[in-house]
Scaffold this active site. Structure first.
Site, mmCIF file in Angstrom:
data_model
loop_
_atom_site.group_PDB
_atom_site.id
_atom_site.type_symbol
_atom_site.label_atom_id
_atom_site.label_comp_id
_atom_site.label_asym_id
_atom_site.label_seq_id
_atom_site.Cartn_x
_atom_site.Cartn_y
_atom_site.Cartn_z
ATOM 1 C CG LEU A 331 51.542 22.378 27.686
ATOM 2 C CD1 LEU A 331 51.421 23.411 28.788
ATOM 3 C CD2 LEU A 331 51.698 20.999 28.297
ATOM 4 N N GLY A 337 45.561 31.180 20.614
ATOM 5 C CA GLY A 337 46.937 30.790 20.388
ATOM 6 C C GLY A 337 47.275 29.400 20.882
ATOM 7 C CB VAL A 339 49.148 26.532 25.578
ATOM 8 C CG1 VAL A 339 49.783 26.676 26.947
ATOM 9 C CG2 VAL A 339 47.935 27.431 25.443
ATOM 10 C CE LYS A 353 46.414 30.952 25.320
ATOM 11 N NZ LYS A 353 44.996 31.297 25.572
ATOM 12 C CG ASP A 450 35.912 30.430 25.160
ATOM 13 O OD1 ASP A 450 34.926 29.677 25.004
ATOM 14 O OD2 ASP A 450 36.948 30.340 24.484
#
Ligand SMILES: *[C@@H]1O[C@H](CO)[C@@H](O)[C@H](O)[C@H]1NC(C)=O
Ligand SMILES: *[C@@H]1O[C@H](CO)[C@@H](O)[C@H](O)[C@H]1NC(C)=O
Ligand SMILES: *[C@@H]1O[C@H](CO)[C@@H](O)[C@H](O)[C@H]1NC(C)=O
Ligand SMILES: *[C@@H]1O[C@H](CO)[C@@H](O)[C@H](O)[C@H]1NC(C)=O
Ligand SMILES: *[C@@H]1O[C@H](CO)[C@@H](O)[C@H](O)[C@H]1NC(C)=O
Ligand SMILES: *[C@@H]1O[C@H](CO)[C@@H](O)[C@H](O)[C@H]1NC(C)=O
Ligand SMILES: *[C@@H]1O[C@H](CO)[C@@H](O)[C@H](O)[C@H]1NC(C)=O
Length: 646
Positions: A331, A337, A339, A353, A450
């Site tokens: 995705l 990481g 996904v 993930k 984030d």
């Protein structure tokens, strides 16, 4: 032939079991890390590198697991990943796998640097963004001496060492790059053991040059009784104790085989006769043992609290659910990481993930965080459904949303991606509520760190769901660059955080302000020349604010007289959130309140635009990280990745 062997079958079975257990009980994967060096150059486009880094590591570890050695190249310059892995020849297949799995979890600590290498006592791994396979020297070549014990007779010891290392190295050159030998040490009951290993791809002359240089380097460690030479193309170790593996029945030619002569000659003959059966049976038993061995190796980390947790999933099950982490299930690239979409055995669609960094080292903390995040429930936060720590990588399982992330829509001019003002308003409101909950209403105060368009997922009704919150805290501070350093920008990141590393909830408020501007204008914060040129979205918005022309930055397609005031109010709320002084910014709770009262346009006193207290150097650095962010932000969009591929 078989009939006379029948009587021996039981004995052979016993022998096989005995040999196998002896083998796995004496095998040592030698996973202690001798040294790790990371290149000092930061990759210009972190996420693109990660796109190549992960498959390259996958690829090279598959090769190493199969052959004990492998090289691979993945991707295109300047983000190509060249990777090399090598187990020392004395490790059998299972010990090699164990050793290399450690490399796989340690080497990514160099990411997003363009390269890195790591020496374990049993194996070696390296990646770079250029071809290095035939390089045998570089500036980090060195010897590591262990001076905790010295020879009592330095002169004689040195001479002996020189001779035996010379012998072993020249044997290695003619022996596929590997050799070991031992000799009695002078006036002592002990011996000196030497191992030389070139990486398997090197030809004889390169191997010879590397070992010669490594030998003269390691001799500098004498009279230390233990030392290692770490070169770009080879490895030498000597020690006063036997450190390599001598599997008694292994195919490895170099072990001391003490065992066979204690077996009666007749048994040996019979063994030869039915060697086929024995080999076959041994393989079966050995394979079973390997599985258990791997399990035991990983098991100590799994407390009953983890393995009995209903959040814990088996690695194998998740691997299957993602179709072996296939590229087609990918995705996007989130912080920490990659996904993947997955379908669990009960047909639930989820997002998995795969953490770039293996978290086994800080497993307890990781699991605490998972449990904590699991208690955080809010309609605008993505639910964590589970995790897995029993495999070679740690995995997190989240809800899956078919509409992907916000950046996929707001930055895409095509009509089918268009979100009308009401949808955008709901998204802004929803994100604000989610953040307010994280900051003040959840049991533990959580700073997201984030907030950006690609971390806002949209459900089938386009309601926003914040993802990637909370867990950032369980990663060691020096790894934050994976998320906030690379992903953040002067645009998204509050100035006090960028410049001083000062992190509070107000950093999220700042990022949220930027997000508002992006949602309203349809422009990226960083789609600009840079703050110094006054061209960044934020600087532009502040300039329009000062000249009272804010309506000019509203995306045309959502602009309408009827909602103009409401939009302007929201933009001002965004600017309110981005003031340089964090004490001037509102809390998220206050923001939610302001957004709810959008009809009652309150006059803000906005006096403190950002960047005024940031020096030119800082801003320039900020531009670099803005650039970095461009390429790493694209959790889910390819257009963005192409942008950075320039
Ligand atoms: C670090 O990377 C740069 C560019 O990728 C390369 O030129 C340099 O040789 C590398 N340094 C080491 C020690 O590998
Ligand atoms: C590994 O590399 C080989 C050759 O470079 C390539 O054919 C293969 O697709 C790669 N495998 C994976 C899993 O990336
Ligand atoms: C390696 O990466 C650095 C930094 O991203 C880049 O400047 C350099 O051109 C790359 N080297 C190669 C050979 O692609
Ligand atoms: C590795 O080499 C680079 C430059 O060649 C140097 O800056 C760095 O300090 C070295 N690292 C170590 C651990 O020696
Ligand atoms: C040095 O050797 C001693 C035993 O001789 C060992 O206990 C110690 O861990 C070694 N130190 C390092 C840094 O390898
Ligand atoms: C071994 O010798 C080195 C230098 O040759 C010295 O620095 C070290 O202290 C010595 N170690 C012991 C245990 O005497
Ligand atoms: C090194 O090799 C030479 C020649 O093969 C041999 O005579 C000598 O005994 C070897 N030395 C050691 C320490 O094994």
């Amino acid at each position: 032939m078989m009939n006379f062997s029948k009587g021996f079958r039981g004995a052979f079975a016993f022998l096989v079991v005995f040999l196998s257990s002896w083998r796995s009980s004496t095998g040592d994967p030698r996973t202690s890390v001798v040294a790790q060096y990371c290149n000092s150059t930061l990759s210009v486009s972190g996420a693109v590198l990660a796109d190549n880094f992960v498959p390259a590591m996958d690829n090279v570890s598959a090769l190493v697991n199969r052959n004990g050695f492998g090289t691979t190249v993945y991707g295109q310059a300047p983000n190509a990943v060249y990777a090399l892995g090598q187990c020392l020849e004395d490790l059998n297949s299972i010990d090699c796998q164990l050793c290399f799995s450690e490399i796989r979890s340690q080497l990514p600590k160099c990411y997003p640097k363009t390269g890195g290498r790591i020496y374990l006592d049993g194996c070696f791994g390296r990646y770079e963004n250029y071809t290095f396979f035939n390089r045998i020297f570089d500036s980090n070549d060195t010897s590591v001496c262990n001076n905790s014990r010295n020879s009592s007779n330095p002169r004689v010891f040195s001479a002996l060492l020189k001779e035996i290392i010379g012998n072993v190295s020249s044997t290695a050159v003619g022996n596929n790059g590997y050799a070991v030998a031992s000799a009695p040490a002078p006036n002592s009951g002990s011996s000196v053991y030497v191992l030389s290993q070139c990486w398997q791809n090197l030809d004889k002359s390169l191997c010879n040059s590397c070992l010669a240089a490594a030998a003269s380097s390691i001799l500098g460690c004498s009279p230390a009784l233990e030392a290692r030479a770490l070169f770009a193309g080879c490895f030498i170790r000597y020690s006063s104790s036997l450190f390599w593996n001598t599997y008694s029945s292994g195919s490895s030619s170099s072990g001391n085989n003490d065992l066979p002569w204690i077996i009666p000659v007749s048994v040996v003959c019979a063994l030869l006769l039915i060697v086929g059966i024995v080999v076959w049976r041994k393989k079966v038993i050995w394979r079973k043992r390997n599985a258990n061995y791997l399990k035991e190796f990983y098991q100590p980390g799994l407390s009953p609290a983890i393995s009995q947790s209903n959040l814990h999933f088996k690695y194998g099950e998740l691997k299957k659910a993602t179709n072996n982490f296939s590229q087609s299930n990918k995705l996007g690239q989130g912080s920490y990481g990659i996904v993947y979409k997955a379908v669990l055995s009960d047909n639930r669609e989820v997002a998995i993930k795969r953490l770039l960094l293996n978290t086994r080292q800080w497993l307890d903390q990781f699991v605490n965080e998972v449990n904590l995040v699991n208690q955080v429930r809010h309609k605008n936060l993505v639910k964590l459904l589970g995790f897995s720590v029993d495999g070679p990588e740690s995995l997190l399982i989240y809800e899956y949303f078919c509409n992907r992330s916000l950046d996929f829509f707001i930055f895409d001019p095509s009509p089918d991606k268009h979100l009308d003002w009401e949808q955008r308003y709901d998204i802004i409101q929803g994100v604000a509520e989610g953040l307010a909950y994280l900051h003040e209403e959840s049991e533990t105060r959580i700073i997201h760190r984030d907030i950006k368009a690609s971390n806002i997922l949209l459900d089938d009704k386009f309601k926003p769901k914040i993802t990637d919150f909370g867990l950032a805290r369980s990663f060691p501070e020096d790894q934050t660059h994976l998320s906030t350093g690379v992903a953040g920008t002067l645009g998204y990141m509050a100035p006090e955080y960028v410049v001083h590393g000062h992190l509070t909830e107000k950093a999220d408020v700042y990022s949220f302000g930027i997000l508002i501007l992006e949602i309203v204008t349809g422009k990226r914060c960083s789609n600009a020349v840079g703050p110094r040129a006054g061209q960044s979205l934020l600087a532009k918005a502040w300039n329009h604010y000062r000249s009272d022309t804010l309506n000019e930055i509203i995306e045309e397609s959502i602009y309408a007289e009827s909602v103009k005031d409401e939009i302007l109010h929201i933009i001002k709320t965004g600017l309110f959130c981005t003031q340089a002084n964090l004490h001037d910014r509102p809390t998220m709770v206050k923001v939610v309140e302001l957004l709810r009262n959008s009809k009652r346009v309150e006059e803000f006193v906005l006096t403190d635009p950002p960047f005024l207290d940031v020096s030119v150097e800082d801003v320039e650095e900020g531009e670099v990280s803005c650039l970095l962010s461009n390429s790493s932000a694209p959790a889910l969009s390819t257009s963005e990745r192409q942008l950075s591929g320039r």
